[in-house]
Write a protein that holds these residues in place. Structure first.
Motif, PDB file in Angstrom:
ATOM      1  N   ILE A  91      -2.400   2.183   1.951  1.00 52.16           N
ATOM      2  CA  ILE A  91      -2.303   1.532   3.258  1.00 52.16           C
ATOM      3  C   ILE A  91      -2.505   2.652   4.276  1.00 52.16           C
ATOM      4  O   ILE A  91      -1.630   3.512   4.437  1.00 52.16           O
ATOM      5  CB  ILE A  91      -0.945   0.844   3.454  1.00 52.16           C
ATOM      6  CG1 ILE A  91      -0.660  -0.135   2.319  1.00 52.16           C
ATOM      7  CG2 ILE A  91      -0.895   0.167   4.818  1.00 52.16           C
ATOM      8  CD1 ILE A  91      -1.607  -1.297   2.255  1.00 52.16           C
ATOM      9  N   GLY A  92      -3.638   2.644   4.915  1.00 52.88           N
ATOM     10  CA  GLY A  92      -3.986   3.795   5.734  1.00 52.88           C
ATOM     11  C   GLY A  92      -4.167   4.998   4.820  1.00 52.88           C
ATOM     12  O   GLY A  92      -4.959   4.960   3.882  1.00 52.88           O
ATOM     13  N   SER A  93      -3.405   6.034   5.046  1.00 53.35           N
ATOM     14  CA  SER A  93      -3.507   7.233   4.210  1.00 53.35           C
ATOM     15  C   SER A  93      -2.374   7.347   3.209  1.00 53.35           C
ATOM     16  O   SER A  93      -2.274   8.354   2.500  1.00 53.35           O
ATOM     17  CB  SER A  93      -3.527   8.483   5.101  1.00 53.35           C
ATOM     18  OG  SER A  93      -2.334   8.550   5.855  1.00 53.35           O
ATOM     19  N   LYS A  94      -1.523   6.347   3.137  1.00 50.98           N
ATOM     20  CA  LYS A  94      -0.341   6.423   2.269  1.00 50.98           C
ATOM     21  C   LYS A  94      -0.509   5.502   1.067  1.00 50.98           C
ATOM     22  O   LYS A  94      -0.729   4.303   1.205  1.00 50.98           O
ATOM     23  CB  LYS A  94       0.916   6.026   3.051  1.00 50.98           C
ATOM     24  CG  LYS A  94       2.199   6.110   2.210  1.00 50.98           C
ATOM     25  CD  LYS A  94       3.418   5.854   3.060  1.00 50.98           C
ATOM     26  CE  LYS A  94       4.671   5.786   2.211  1.00 50.98           C
ATOM     27  NZ  LYS A  94       4.872   7.043   1.446  1.00 50.98           N
ATOM     28  N   TRP A  95      -0.363   6.100  -0.126  1.00 52.15           N
ATOM     29  CA  TRP A  95      -0.442   5.315  -1.355  1.00 52.15           C
ATOM     30  C   TRP A  95       0.863   4.544  -1.559  1.00 52.15           C
ATOM     31  O   TRP A  95       1.949   5.058  -1.317  1.00 52.15           O
ATOM     32  CB  TRP A  95      -0.687   6.230  -2.562  1.00 52.15           C
ATOM     33  CG  TRP A  95      -2.057   6.824  -2.555  1.00 52.15           C
ATOM     34  CD1 TRP A  95      -2.428   8.059  -2.116  1.00 52.15           C
ATOM     35  CD2 TRP A  95      -3.268   6.181  -2.988  1.00 52.15           C
ATOM     36  NE1 TRP A  95      -3.779   8.231  -2.265  1.00 52.15           N
ATOM     37  CE2 TRP A  95      -4.326   7.111  -2.791  1.00 52.15           C
ATOM     38  CE3 TRP A  95      -3.557   4.933  -3.533  1.00 52.15           C
ATOM     39  CZ2 TRP A  95      -5.655   6.813  -3.122  1.00 52.15           C
ATOM     40  CZ3 TRP A  95      -4.879   4.642  -3.864  1.00 52.15           C
ATOM     41  CH2 TRP A  95      -5.910   5.572  -3.657  1.00 52.15           C
ATOM     42  N   ILE A  96       0.722   3.308  -2.041  1.00 53.65           N
ATOM     43  CA  ILE A  96       1.891   2.488  -2.325  1.00 53.65           C
ATOM     44  C   ILE A  96       2.711   3.104  -3.456  1.00 53.65           C
ATOM     45  O   ILE A  96       3.924   3.200  -3.384  1.00 53.65           O
ATOM     46  CB  ILE A  96       1.470   1.058  -2.705  1.00 53.65           C
ATOM     47  CG1 ILE A  96       0.802   0.372  -1.521  1.00 53.65           C
ATOM     48  CG2 ILE A  96       2.660   0.244  -3.205  1.00 53.65           C
ATOM     49  CD1 ILE A  96       1.702   0.227  -0.313  1.00 53.65           C
ATOM     50  N   ARG A  97       2.033   3.495  -4.512  1.00 56.37           N
ATOM     51  CA  ARG A  97       2.722   4.112  -5.657  1.00 56.37           C
ATOM     52  C   ARG A  97       2.551   5.616  -5.574  1.00 56.37           C
ATOM     53  O   ARG A  97       1.441   6.117  -5.410  1.00 56.37           O
ATOM     54  CB  ARG A  97       2.145   3.577  -6.969  1.00 56.37           C
ATOM     55  CG  ARG A  97       2.543   2.126  -7.249  1.00 56.37           C
ATOM     56  CD  ARG A  97       1.765   1.549  -8.413  1.00 56.37           C
ATOM     57  NE  ARG A  97       2.380   0.323  -8.922  1.00 56.37           N
ATOM     58  CZ  ARG A  97       1.806  -0.509  -9.773  1.00 56.37           C
ATOM     59  NH1 ARG A  97       0.581  -0.243 -10.218  1.00 56.37           N
ATOM     60  NH2 ARG A  97       2.431  -1.588 -10.208  1.00 56.37           N
ATOM     61  N   GLU A  98       3.689   6.285  -5.712  1.00 54.81           N
ATOM     62  CA  GLU A  98       3.627   7.748  -5.676  1.00 54.81           C
ATOM     63  C   GLU A  98       4.159   8.281  -7.008  1.00 54.81           C
ATOM     64  O   GLU A  98       3.834   7.775  -8.065  1.00 54.81           O
ATOM     65  CB  GLU A  98       4.403   8.249  -4.459  1.00 54.81           C
ATOM     66  CG  GLU A  98       3.760   7.767  -3.148  1.00 54.81           C
ATOM     67  CD  GLU A  98       4.500   8.199  -1.910  1.00 54.81           C
ATOM     68  OE1 GLU A  98       3.844   8.664  -0.958  1.00 54.81           O
ATOM     69  OE2 GLU A  98       5.740   8.071  -1.890  1.00 54.81           O
ATOM     70  N   ALA A  99       4.976   9.289  -6.973  1.00 54.87           N
ATOM     71  CA  ALA A  99       5.467   9.894  -8.210  1.00 54.87           C
ATOM     72  C   ALA A  99       6.442   8.950  -8.914  1.00 54.87           C
ATOM     73  O   ALA A  99       6.975   8.036  -8.322  1.00 54.87           O
ATOM     74  CB  ALA A  99       6.144  11.223  -7.905  1.00 54.87           C
TER      75      ALA A  99
END
Length: 120
Positions: free
Chosen positions: A99-107
């Protein structure tokens, strides 16, 4: 909160095909890049394909030429069409969405994903 749900996995013989789907729920806005990852047995999760909001695609060397990523923005969905499957493609497949530059799933844990098993 945006949630991602994968589907379409299964058991297939080597040389066969499968189509995976992933839908983002929760009325996400401004989805940019969408991607697929997989985790083979005993290995770390790794990226295999992505598609930008301009429909630019990129693939890892392991799947290039056999897999095709696509998206349907009206359905907030991303797909992975897999051809000429090999036993080495066996694993759990996950999607991720930015979403924009932020991933929904991270570590950490990415949930159950969808299991693909390719028999020889």
């Amino acid at each position: 909160q945006v949630q991602l749900v994968e589907s379409g996995g299964g058991l297939v013989q080597a040389g066969g095909s499968l189509r995976l789907s992933c839908t983002a729920s929760g009325a996400p806005r401004n989805i940019t890049t969408m991607a697929w990852h997989r985790q083979a047995p005993g290995k770390q999760r790794s990226w295999i394909a992505l598609i930008t909001n301009r429909n630019t695609t990129n693939y890892s060397g392991a799947v290039k030429g056999r897999f095709t990523i696509s998206r349907d923005d009206a359905k907030n969905s991303v797909y992975l069409h897999m051809d000429r499957l090999e036993p080495g493609d066996t694993g759990v497949y996950f999607c991720n969405v930015a979403i924009g530059s932020k991933w929904i799933r991270e570590a950490g844990s990415w949930g159950q994903g969808t299991q693909v098993t390719v028999s020889s």
